[in-house]
Design a protein around this motif. Sequence first.
Motif, mmCIF file in Angstrom:
data_model
loop_
_atom_site.group_PDB
_atom_site.id
_atom_site.type_symbol
_atom_site.label_atom_id
_atom_site.label_comp_id
_atom_site.label_asym_id
_atom_site.label_seq_id
_atom_site.Cartn_x
_atom_site.Cartn_y
_atom_site.Cartn_z
ATOM 1 N N ARG A 172 -15.250 -5.901 -1.498
ATOM 2 C CA ARG A 172 -15.684 -7.176 -2.079
ATOM 3 C C ARG A 172 -14.499 -8.098 -2.309
ATOM 4 N NH1 ARG A 172 -17.152 -8.837 -7.505
ATOM 5 N NH2 ARG A 172 -16.858 -6.697 -8.262
ATOM 6 N N ALA A 173 -13.375 -7.550 -2.773
ATOM 7 C CA ALA A 173 -12.180 -8.369 -2.979
ATOM 8 C C ALA A 173 -11.684 -8.937 -1.659
ATOM 9 C CB ALA A 173 -11.085 -7.528 -3.646
ATOM 10 N N GLU A 174 -11.744 -8.127 -0.600
ATOM 11 C CA GLU A 174 -11.300 -8.610 0.704
ATOM 12 C C GLU A 174 -12.217 -9.730 1.211
ATOM 13 O OE1 GLU A 174 -10.000 -6.869 5.091
ATOM 14 O OE2 GLU A 174 -10.134 -5.539 3.346
ATOM 15 N N ARG A 175 -13.520 -9.590 0.975
ATOM 16 C CA ARG A 175 -14.457 -10.630 1.400
ATOM 17 C C ARG A 175 -14.240 -11.931 0.612
ATOM 18 N NH1 ARG A 175 -18.313 -6.610 0.815
ATOM 19 N NH2 ARG A 175 -19.119 -7.634 -1.056
ATOM 20 N N GLU A 176 -14.087 -11.817 -0.688
ATOM 21 C CA GLU A 176 -14.054 -13.000 -1.543
ATOM 22 C C GLU A 176 -12.698 -13.694 -1.547
ATOM 23 O OE1 GLU A 176 -15.551 -12.188 -5.456
ATOM 24 O OE2 GLU A 176 -17.390 -11.243 -4.704
ATOM 25 N N PHE A 177 -11.621 -12.934 -1.384
ATOM 26 C CA PHE A 177 -10.282 -13.519 -1.492
ATOM 27 C C PHE A 177 -9.529 -13.545 -0.163
ATOM 28 C CE2 PHE A 177 -11.241 -11.999 -5.776
ATOM 29 C CZ PHE A 177 -10.918 -13.114 -6.542
ATOM 30 N N GLY A 178 -9.985 -12.782 0.809
ATOM 31 C CA GLY A 178 -9.287 -12.726 2.085
ATOM 32 C C GLY A 178 -8.039 -11.880 2.070
ATOM 33 N N VAL A 179 -7.823 -11.141 0.996
ATOM 34 C CA VAL A 179 -6.639 -10.280 0.877
ATOM 35 C C VAL A 179 -7.016 -8.877 1.348
ATOM 36 C CG1 VAL A 179 -4.965 -9.264 -0.715
ATOM 37 C CG2 VAL A 179 -5.737 -11.636 -1.040
ATOM 38 N N PRO A 180 -6.295 -8.302 2.304
ATOM 39 C CA PRO A 180 -6.674 -6.992 2.834
ATOM 40 C C PRO A 180 -6.700 -5.913 1.756
ATOM 41 C CG PRO A 180 -5.009 -8.022 4.224
ATOM 42 C CD PRO A 180 -5.114 -8.855 2.981
ATOM 43 N N ALA A 181 -7.676 -5.029 1.864
ATOM 44 C CA ALA A 181 -7.740 -3.890 0.942
ATOM 45 C C ALA A 181 -6.450 -3.081 1.009
ATOM 46 C CB ALA A 181 -8.942 -3.014 1.289
ATOM 47 N N SER A 182 -5.875 -2.979 2.197
ATOM 48 C CA SER A 182 -4.648 -2.183 2.344
ATOM 49 C C SER A 182 -3.507 -2.746 1.504
ATOM 50 C CB SER A 182 -4.232 -2.119 3.816
ATOM 51 O OG SER A 182 -3.906 -3.415 4.314
ATOM 52 N N LEU A 183 -3.424 -4.064 1.385
ATOM 53 C CA LEU A 183 -2.354 -4.656 0.593
ATOM 54 C C LEU A 183 -2.560 -4.373 -0.889
ATOM 55 C CD1 LEU A 183 0.202 -6.364 0.592
ATOM 56 C CD2 LEU A 183 -1.244 -8.398 0.395
ATOM 57 N N ILE A 184 -3.804 -4.472 -1.358
ATOM 58 C CA ILE A 184 -4.096 -4.164 -2.759
ATOM 59 C C ILE A 184 -3.765 -2.702 -3.056
ATOM 60 C CG2 ILE A 184 -5.923 -4.066 -4.496
ATOM 61 C CD1 ILE A 184 -7.373 -6.265 -2.853
ATOM 62 N N VAL A 185 -4.165 -1.825 -2.169
ATOM 63 C CA VAL A 185 -3.893 -0.394 -2.345
ATOM 64 C C VAL A 185 -2.389 -0.123 -2.321
ATOM 65 C CG1 VAL A 185 -4.161 1.877 -1.256
ATOM 66 C CG2 VAL A 185 -6.135 0.346 -1.488
ATOM 67 N N GLY A 186 -1.670 -0.813 -1.446
ATOM 68 C CA GLY A 186 -0.223 -0.634 -1.391
ATOM 69 C C GLY A 186 0.457 -1.064 -2.679
ATOM 70 N N VAL A 187 0.047 -2.195 -3.222
ATOM 71 C CA VAL A 187 0.631 -2.680 -4.478
ATOM 72 C C VAL A 187 0.420 -1.670 -5.601
ATOM 73 C CG1 VAL A 187 0.347 -4.392 -6.315
ATOM 74 C CG2 VAL A 187 0.561 -5.138 -3.956
ATOM 75 N N LEU A 188 -0.802 -1.207 -5.760
ATOM 76 C CA LEU A 188 -1.112 -0.309 -6.869
ATOM 77 C C LEU A 188 -0.434 1.043 -6.713
ATOM 78 C CD1 LEU A 188 -4.884 -1.197 -7.356
ATOM 79 C CD2 LEU A 188 -2.905 -2.023 -8.646
ATOM 80 N N GLY A 189 -0.224 1.458 -5.461
ATOM 81 C CA GLY A 189 0.491 2.711 -5.248
ATOM 82 C C GLY A 189 1.951 2.609 -5.608
ATOM 83 N N VAL A 190 2.580 1.517 -5.242
ATOM 84 C CA VAL A 190 3.997 1.332 -5.556
ATOM 85 C C VAL A 190 4.192 1.054 -7.041
ATOM 86 C CG1 VAL A 190 5.978 -0.206 -5.209
ATOM 87 C CG2 VAL A 190 4.668 0.611 -3.233
ATOM 88 N N GLU A 191 3.334 0.221 -7.623
ATOM 89 C CA GLU A 191 3.527 -0.199 -9.004
ATOM 90 C C GLU A 191 3.303 0.907 -10.025
ATOM 91 O OE1 GLU A 191 4.753 -2.832 -10.300
ATOM 92 O OE2 GLU A 191 4.902 -4.123 -8.545
#
Length: 371
Positions: free
Chosen positions: A131-150
């Motif tokens: 849903r975030a990828e649909r609404e914001f255009g930000v890839p799920a992979s990028l969100i997952v990468g951020v949360l994994g590193v952070e």
Amino acid sequence: MTILFRLSSPARRVASTASALLVALCLQSGTALAQNGDNGATSPPPPFTYDQHEAAMAFADDLASRRNLDPAWVRQQIGAAQRLPAVIRLTQPAPTGTAKNWAAYRARFIEPVRLQAGLQFWQTHREALERAEREFGVPASLIVGVLGVESLYGRYTGNFRVMDTLTTLAFDFPASHPRAAARAEFFRSELEQYLSLTQRTGQDPLALRGSYAGAMGWPQFMPSSWNKYAIDFDGDSRIDLINSPADVIGSVANYFTHFGWQPGLPTHYPVAFDPATLDLDALLAPDILPTFSPEHFSAQGAMLEGPALQHNGKLALIELQNGDPANGGAPPSYLAGTENFYVVTRYNWSSYYALAVIELGQAVQALVEGR
């Protein structure tokens, strides 16, 4: 944000054995020493609190006036904050001459534990990610990468009291830092944002914990980012970056959107060099800021191929050191960063961080897709 940056526990103070002479001298100077049995061990002195700090109390009064907050409440919160020597030490810049190493940095994040945790996170929260990828255009992979590193998907969000870290860095930022004045001003602003946040949401300012720089929750948002970019993505009419993965996912996507994420644009391309025309100094001068058209990029000796030849925006040459070649390190790695690569660095101003986030997310996605 974070920046990057990782979490560390406060240093412990170990009480030393005191001789009779030391006890006498300390008592003469007015220092109280607590005896531990018969061995003469002393307890550490009480922590310094900022109710004793004139500038901090003046700041509290000014903040209360500007924000229309109860002056007694603001003074009470800032005054209860403790100075943390460990935080001051952690904020010191790395020794000059320390060689960066992309291969070593990457290995800290693209590793089995983080990959499996990322896979589980993606599978569990697939609906919110899609849903975030649909609404914001930000890839799920990028969100997952951020949360994994952070925060390794919420496992490590920091154990410092946010009130202590922000107040320490606001009024005792290490003077040896080359940008000490600007950094102290930044943390005073974040302290103000934090008190405004907790007052608005009814949270106890002395209860929340985070990183040694005051970043909070799964996405490690600083208070100003929490106030500006955090959203209610699970529909419960409250924003929670500590206990709601959906809010976390939506807030990270919203953050990137506000910094100019362009859906469908790659973050970077491979690059090769033409030794005959290469002007490496000119290409690296703008640092990570996209500056060059593909034509100008090629004219300076940075050669693109494939899809990169059709790129219409600006590019930056990104250099990633791999240790000191004079001491056994490998030559640097290079890539052509797009405007979207630059957007990722708005989370943490580091090309190493940005590429680690991107590659971790891509590696987790490959696991999700069975590749």
